[in-house]
Scaffold this motif. Sequence first.
Motif, PDB file in Angstrom:
ATOM      1  N   ASP A   1      29.493  36.187  55.591  1.00  0.00           N
ATOM      2  CA  ASP A   1      29.135  37.597  55.733  1.00  0.00           C
ATOM      3  C   ASP A   1      29.933  38.420  54.725  1.00  0.00           C
ATOM      4  OD1 ASP A   1      31.745  38.090  56.825  1.00  0.00           O
ATOM      5  OD2 ASP A   1      31.011  37.510  58.809  1.00  0.00           O
ATOM      6  N   GLU A   2      29.633  39.710  54.663  1.00  0.00           N
ATOM      7  CA  GLU A   2      30.242  40.574  53.648  1.00  0.00           C
ATOM      8  C   GLU A   2      31.753  40.699  53.831  1.00  0.00           C
ATOM      9  OE1 GLU A   2      29.754  45.067  51.762  1.00  0.00           O
ATOM     10  OE2 GLU A   2      28.195  44.256  53.082  1.00  0.00           O
ATOM     11  N   GLU A   3      32.210  40.734  55.070  1.00  0.00           N
ATOM     12  CA  GLU A   3      33.652  40.847  55.312  1.00  0.00           C
ATOM     13  C   GLU A   3      34.389  39.623  54.763  1.00  0.00           C
ATOM     14  OE1 GLU A   3      36.877  41.376  58.982  1.00  0.00           O
ATOM     15  OE2 GLU A   3      34.728  41.353  59.403  1.00  0.00           O
ATOM     16  N   GLU A   4      33.854  38.422  55.029  1.00  0.00           N
ATOM     17  CA  GLU A   4      34.474  37.208  54.491  1.00  0.00           C
ATOM     18  C   GLU A   4      34.412  37.197  52.966  1.00  0.00           C
ATOM     19  OE1 GLU A   4      33.017  33.554  56.062  1.00  0.00           O
ATOM     20  OE2 GLU A   4      33.398  34.091  58.156  1.00  0.00           O
ATOM     21  N   PHE A   5      33.304  37.720  52.424  1.00  0.00           N
ATOM     22  CA  PHE A   5      33.133  37.777  50.977  1.00  0.00           C
ATOM     23  C   PHE A   5      34.215  38.655  50.329  1.00  0.00           C
ATOM     24  CE2 PHE A   5      30.679  39.432  47.191  1.00  0.00           C
ATOM     25  CZ  PHE A   5      30.680  38.228  46.488  1.00  0.00           C
ATOM     26  N   ILE A   6      34.423  39.831  50.886  1.00  0.00           N
ATOM     27  CA  ILE A   6      35.447  40.756  50.355  1.00  0.00           C
ATOM     28  C   ILE A   6      36.834  40.133  50.475  1.00  0.00           C
ATOM     29  CG2 ILE A   6      36.566  42.993  50.637  1.00  0.00           C
ATOM     30  CD1 ILE A   6      33.769  43.142  49.433  1.00  0.00           C
ATOM     31  N   ASN A   7      37.099  39.490  51.601  1.00  0.00           N
ATOM     32  CA  ASN A   7      38.411  38.850  51.787  1.00  0.00           C
ATOM     33  C   ASN A   7      38.618  37.716  50.770  1.00  0.00           C
ATOM     34  OD1 ASN A   7      39.214  40.501  53.915  1.00  0.00           O
ATOM     35  ND2 ASN A   7      38.346  39.149  55.478  1.00  0.00           N
ATOM     36  N   LYS A   8      37.518  36.989  50.477  1.00  0.00           N
ATOM     37  CA  LYS A   8      37.610  35.912  49.493  1.00  0.00           C
ATOM     38  C   LYS A   8      37.859  36.473  48.089  1.00  0.00           C
ATOM     39  CE  LYS A   8      37.245  31.430  48.709  1.00  0.00           C
ATOM     40  NZ  LYS A   8      38.192  30.456  49.286  1.00  0.00           N
ATOM     41  N   ILE A   9      37.241  37.612  47.799  1.00  0.00           N
ATOM     42  CA  ILE A   9      37.487  38.282  46.514  1.00  0.00           C
ATOM     43  C   ILE A   9      38.958  38.681  46.417  1.00  0.00           C
ATOM     44  CG2 ILE A   9      37.074  40.406  45.197  1.00  0.00           C
ATOM     45  CD1 ILE A   9      34.159  40.270  46.123  1.00  0.00           C
ATOM     46  N   LYS A  10      39.482  39.258  47.502  1.00  0.00           N
ATOM     47  CA  LYS A  10      40.894  39.667  47.511  1.00  0.00           C
ATOM     48  C   LYS A  10      41.804  38.461  47.272  1.00  0.00           C
ATOM     49  CE  LYS A  10      40.451  43.590  50.699  1.00  0.00           C
ATOM     50  NZ  LYS A  10      40.802  44.109  52.053  1.00  0.00           N
ATOM     51  N   GLU A  11      41.467  37.366  47.937  1.00  0.00           N
ATOM     52  CA  GLU A  11      42.267  36.150  47.790  1.00  0.00           C
ATOM     53  C   GLU A  11      42.231  35.628  46.360  1.00  0.00           C
ATOM     54  OE1 GLU A  11      41.817  31.487  49.087  1.00  0.00           O
ATOM     55  OE2 GLU A  11      41.159  33.009  50.534  1.00  0.00           O
ATOM     56  N   THR A  12      41.027  35.607  45.768  1.00  0.00           N
ATOM     57  CA  THR A  12      40.860  35.073  44.403  1.00  0.00           C
ATOM     58  C   THR A  12      41.554  35.959  43.372  1.00  0.00           C
ATOM     59  OG1 THR A  12      38.724  34.137  45.045  1.00  0.00           O
ATOM     60  CG2 THR A  12      39.181  34.337  42.692  1.00  0.00           C
ATOM     61  N   VAL A  13      41.320  37.275  43.479  1.00  0.00           N
ATOM     62  CA  VAL A  13      41.954  38.202  42.535  1.00  0.00           C
ATOM     63  C   VAL A  13      43.466  38.163  42.703  1.00  0.00           C
ATOM     64  CG1 VAL A  13      42.186  40.624  41.841  1.00  0.00           C
ATOM     65  CG2 VAL A  13      39.937  39.707  42.438  1.00  0.00           C
ATOM     66  N   GLY A  14      43.897  38.089  43.976  1.00  0.00           N
ATOM     67  CA  GLY A  14      45.335  38.016  44.242  1.00  0.00           C
ATOM     68  C   GLY A  14      45.971  36.797  43.593  1.00  0.00           C
ATOM     69  N   GLU A  15      45.257  35.661  43.644  1.00  0.00           N
ATOM     70  CA  GLU A  15      45.761  34.443  43.008  1.00  0.00           C
ATOM     71  C   GLU A  15      45.827  34.596  41.493  1.00  0.00           C
ATOM     72  OE1 GLU A  15      47.028  31.513  44.101  1.00  0.00           O
ATOM     73  OE2 GLU A  15      47.058  32.500  46.054  1.00  0.00           O
ATOM     74  N   ASN A  16      44.826  35.277  40.923  1.00  0.00           N
ATOM     75  CA  ASN A  16      44.833  35.508  39.477  1.00  0.00           C
ATOM     76  C   ASN A  16      46.026  36.361  39.060  1.00  0.00           C
ATOM     77  OD1 ASN A  16      42.490  34.032  39.133  1.00  0.00           O
ATOM     78  ND2 ASN A  16      41.151  35.807  39.225  1.00  0.00           N
ATOM     79  N   TYR A  17      46.267  37.426  39.822  1.00  0.00           N
ATOM     80  CA  TYR A  17      47.405  38.294  39.507  1.00  0.00           C
ATOM     81  C   TYR A  17      48.733  37.579  39.744  1.00  0.00           C
ATOM     82  CZ  TYR A  17      44.437  42.392  38.872  1.00  0.00           C
ATOM     83  OH  TYR A  17      43.506  43.284  38.403  1.00  0.00           O
ATOM     84  N   LYS A  18      48.724  36.717  40.753  1.00  0.00           N
ATOM     85  CA  LYS A  18      49.939  35.936  41.020  1.00  0.00           C
ATOM     86  C   LYS A  18      50.267  35.037  39.830  1.00  0.00           C
ATOM     87  CE  LYS A  18      51.908  32.729  44.429  1.00  0.00           C
ATOM     88  NZ  LYS A  18      51.632  31.946  45.672  1.00  0.00           N
ATOM     89  N   ARG A  19      49.229  34.448  39.219  1.00  0.00           N
ATOM     90  CA  ARG A  19      49.448  33.605  38.040  1.00  0.00           C
ATOM     91  C   ARG A  19      49.984  34.430  36.871  1.00  0.00           C
ATOM     92  NH1 ARG A  19      44.943  30.639  40.001  1.00  0.00           N
ATOM     93  NH2 ARG A  19      43.461  32.003  38.952  1.00  0.00           N
ATOM     94  N   GLU A  20      49.433  35.651  36.693  1.00  0.00           N
ATOM     95  CA  GLU A  20      49.923  36.516  35.614  1.00  0.00           C
ATOM     96  C   GLU A  20      51.385  36.880  35.842  1.00  0.00           C
ATOM     97  OE1 GLU A  20      47.608  39.768  34.058  1.00  0.00           O
ATOM     98  OE2 GLU A  20      45.805  39.015  35.049  1.00  0.00           O
TER      99      GLU A  20
END
Length: 448
Positions: free
Chosen positions: A271-290
């Motif tokens: 659902d959309e809520e899980e989708f947004i949370n997954k986006i947050k997780e993915t972007v967060g991981e990208n920023y964590k790598r930076e």
Amino acid sequence: MEITLNKKKGTEGSINIKLGEADYQMQVEKKLGDYAKKASIKGFRPGKVPAGVVKKMFGKSILVEEINHILSHKLNDYIKEQNLKILGEPLPNLEKSRLIDWDNQKDFEFEYEIGIVEDFKYELSDKVKVKSYPIELDKKIVDDTLEDLRKRFGKVEYPETSAIGDNVYGDLREKDGEFKREYGFIATDKVVKKEQKTFVGLKKEDEVEFDITKIFDDLSLTANLLGVSEDEAKKMKGTFVLKINTISRTEPAEVNQELFDRVFGKDTVKDEEEFINKIKETVGENYKRETQHFLEHHIEDYYIKNTSINLPEAFLKKWLQATSEGKVTEEMIEKEFDQYKRSIVWDLVRNKIAEDHKIVVDGNEVKGRAKEMIISQFGGPAIAEQLGDRLDAIADNYLQNENGKNFMNLYSQLRNDKIMKLIRETIKVDEKKVSVDEFKKVVEEHTH
């Protein structure tokens, strides 16, 4: 045979190797015998060539080949036995080598210059303090990422006339200069607001003029348009002309299960809520790598500045020039030598940390990293599901390509990751949370 080490000073010296006839004669005679059995020489039956003829024709080359073989093995063995930590490779004394009389000499002496690394100490404890700048994830970043995903997976159309949000492509040139580029691309919604009207209402074959310094706030966009580095983009000024050959418009994808599956794999989110949370997780991981990558720069800086290592500088400069096959001059070496020293010091520190703490990497870990890389490059989790069991074979094939270079590259990455993880977990890291823009500013201001 006699091998001796002569230290000129702490970090430079030479290895001398003396060979007597007994050290090489047996191997040379054996090689001559092998040649006699195989040689095909006019006037003699195969395998019946007299030893004297073979020696006259091939004796010198066999002697040189065999002595070089002995020297190579004995030199490497001696370095290992004496536990000598050397940089580069031993350099043969060419002046002495040129004086050898291969026709008449029985005893030989060879000299090799070496650069030695003396033992050194490094600090690995909470006394070491470095700064880190974790990026805070705000709502705007998530919203922008969602819009980018909708566009990326949206339906592409090719309208006759451009509007805000369209992408325009064409031939780019400098109006009053020599710069030309066959392919230029402008995303109109990335253009600064007051300049966007310039790119509205354009048709194929139209030419649009603009000031290269005014259309973007982000220098990276200017660099991408010009196809140059950001440093080069800073220097570009004046009016540029884009002759339109294509206009594209993307109708953003609907936020539904189809989009969820295309982005993250079938039924990963429902659902959309899980989708947004997954986006947050993915972007967060990208920023964590930076953040982590930038932290590693600070760690590298600390150890280079605070670890005392005497380097054989004179030898290294000579070795760099000798092994460059004439491509590197003394002037080039002097210009780049400080950066080269920095790289050597950091490699020495990392290698010593790995050795002291018994850090190892095995083949299964390398294959696992290869699979992660393949999944990331070809569409994320969704591709892993499509490939199934074939993923193992693809990973194996990748690691075997380039004569094993791919394997060694991933091996080095994993080894470095383990070393950096140990360092991060041992030293004291002072964190200061920042926004994306603040992080970019800190990175820009950071210098080695």
